[in-house]
Design a protein around this motif. Structure first.
Motif, short mmCIF file in Angstrom:
data_model
loop_
_atom_site.label_atom_id
_atom_site.label_comp_id
_atom_site.label_asym_id
_atom_site.label_seq_id
_atom_site.Cartn_x
_atom_site.Cartn_y
_atom_site.Cartn_z
N THR A 1 10.53 -1.29 -2.38
CA THR A 1 9.94 -2.05 -3.52
C THR A 1 11.09 -2.40 -4.52
OG1 THR A 1 9.37 -0.45 -4.58
CG2 THR A 1 7.70 -0.97 -3.07
N GLY A 2 12.14 -1.87 -4.81
CA GLY A 2 13.06 -2.03 -6.05
C GLY A 2 12.63 -1.38 -7.15
N ARG A 3 11.46 -0.70 -7.20
CA ARG A 3 11.13 0.04 -8.41
C ARG A 3 10.99 1.53 -8.09
NH1 ARG A 3 6.50 -2.92 -7.16
NH2 ARG A 3 5.03 -1.08 -7.29
N PRO A 4 11.29 2.31 -9.16
CA PRO A 4 11.35 3.65 -9.12
C PRO A 4 9.92 4.31 -8.81
CG PRO A 4 11.68 3.26 -11.26
CD PRO A 4 11.67 1.79 -10.46
N SER B 1 0.84 -1.32 -0.12
CA SER B 1 -0.06 -0.14 -0.05
C SER B 1 0.74 1.20 -0.07
CB SER B 1 -1.04 -0.06 0.88
OG SER B 1 -0.30 0.01 2.44
N VAL B 2 1.97 1.20 0.71
CA VAL B 2 2.87 2.26 0.78
C VAL B 2 3.48 2.45 -0.77
CG1 VAL B 2 4.98 3.22 1.32
CG2 VAL B 2 3.40 2.43 2.98
N SER B 3 4.01 1.46 -1.37
CA SER B 3 4.67 1.37 -2.57
C SER B 3 3.59 2.07 -3.87
CB SER B 3 5.19 0.08 -3.08
OG SER B 3 4.14 -0.71 -3.39
N ARG C 1 3.30 7.19 -6.63
CA ARG C 1 3.04 6.39 -7.76
C ARG C 1 4.20 5.76 -8.52
NH1 ARG C 1 4.37 9.67 -12.06
NH2 ARG C 1 4.10 11.82 -11.78
N GLU C 2 4.06 5.13 -9.59
CA GLU C 2 5.29 4.64 -10.50
C GLU C 2 5.87 5.79 -11.04
OE1 GLU C 2 6.39 1.62 -10.92
OE2 GLU C 2 4.82 0.36 -9.81
N TRP C 3 7.28 5.66 -11.47
CA TRP C 3 7.94 6.74 -12.21
C TRP C 3 7.60 6.54 -13.46
CZ3 TRP C 3 11.30 6.31 -16.42
CH2 TRP C 3 12.07 7.57 -16.58
N ARG C 4 7.53 7.95 -14.21
CA ARG C 4 7.42 7.94 -15.54
C ARG C 4 8.44 8.70 -16.09
NH1 ARG C 4 1.29 10.54 -14.56
NH2 ARG C 4 0.50 8.87 -13.46
#
Length: 340
Positions: A216-219, A184-186, A197-200
């Motif tokens: 999370t290992g995701r930007p 939920s935080v990621s 949110r996810e990086w764009r």
């Protein structure tokens, strides 16, 4: 999540069945008494009396099944993959003890069992006493289904007589995709500046949320408040397979974060368009989506247009569909993220 209790304290009809040896035992007892009457021998009478006593004990041991009150306590909403506490209570309201009480219960949805099965035996319950058992059960799959019924079984000596009783339980069980703290935080954690949110491409480095990115290992970046971020739109085209379930897990986390940050959701799926405003509404919506359904193209197109209309210029829309699904929908007003 709140806990619910399914109580079954009525007196529904029970079913009595004779085991394989019941007829043999009864006929043998009758033959022994007949032989003893014809020949005036003692030992056939003894054999007949013993077999008759066994039959009477079998009847006594199964007669108390309608005096058993049953309740099952478990959470109303559970997450797939979790192990949930389940409390089984069986109260003996009769004047005789009951022995070898077999209890079974299962919850089945459209695609199979939602919970691991419950099958246990209680050795003895004295008159007026309550047997309390803690039975952890695993959540197997997503779905919403009635709690079903508890099956109670009493068997006499050597299984000569078996009496079963099916007791319906009120209420539903709701199994939703997991929403852990990290997820939920990621996907939508609360921050003073907005939600995550996810990086764009084109996002400035200063907006990167490093703590969530490391976790999370995701930007991930902070989504600043604006016209395009006020509503988070989603179009769901169900399909069978693990990829769809993984996409719903990701959706659950992102949607939970949006709601926690005060954002709004607009979701289109084959049954219609929804605007959940509470976390439980969002999770129930995801839990009840049937991955076997095949949505009509018109429904998907109409839902796509409705969701896109909420977002405004520069908004973001997530499309969950099979990789080979062709929808024939084109829009240049909003950015479309396709999962998986």
């Amino acid at each position: 999540m709140s806990a619910s209790t399914g109580r079954a304290n009525g007196r529904p009809a029970s079913r009595l069945a004779a085991g394989p040896g019941f007829a043999t035992c009864g006929l043998t007892a009758a033959a022994a008494f007949g032989w003893a009457g014809a020949e005036h021998w003692l030992w056939p009478r003894v054999v007949g009396a013993v077999l008759t006593a066994v039959l009477l004990l079998s009847m006594r041991d199964v007669v108390g099944i309608n005096r058993l009150a049953v309740s099952l306590e478990l959470p109303e909403r559970v997450a797939v993959g979790a192990v949930v506490p389940v409390t089984l209570r069986v109260h003996n309201r009769g004047r005789l003890p009951v022995r070898q009480v077999g209890v079974t219960h299962r919850v089945a949805g459209r695609s199979g069992a939602l919970l691991s099965g419950l099958a246990t035996t209680i050795e003895r319950i004295a008159p007026g006493e309550t047997a309390v058992l803690a039975v952890p059960r695993s959540v197997l799959r997503r779905g919403i289904a009635p709690l079903g019924a508890i099956d109670i079984r009493l068997a006499g000596p050597f299984g000569l007589l078996v009496r079963t009783r099916r007791v319906p339980l009120p209420g539903d069980l709701r199994c939703h995709p997991p929403v852990s703290a990290g997820e939920s935080v990621s996907a939508g954690g609360v921050d003073a500046a907005g939600w995550v949110r996810e990086w764009r491409p084109g996002d400035p480095v200063r907006d990167v949320h490093w703590r969530s990115t490391m976790r999370t290992g995701r930007p991930l970046v902070l989504a600043r408040d604006g016209a395009g971020e006020a509503v988070w739109g989603t179009v769901i085209v169900p399909f069978a397979g693990a990829a769809f379930e993984q996409a719903l897990v990701r959706l659950a986390g992102e949607g939970a974060g949006v709601l926690a940050a005060g954002g709004r959701l607009c979701v289109a799926e084959p049954r219609g368009v929804h605007h959940p405003v509470r976390l439980v509404e969002w999770l129930d919506l995801l839990a009840d989506i049937d991955e076997q359904s095949v949505p009509a193209t018109a429904v998907v197109v109409d839902g796509f247009g409705h969701v896109a209309g909420h977002l405004g210029a520069g908004g973001r829309l997530v499309l969950v569909a099979a990789p080979d699904q062709r929808l024939g929908v084109v829009t240049d007003r909003v950015e479309v993220d396709r999962w998986p």
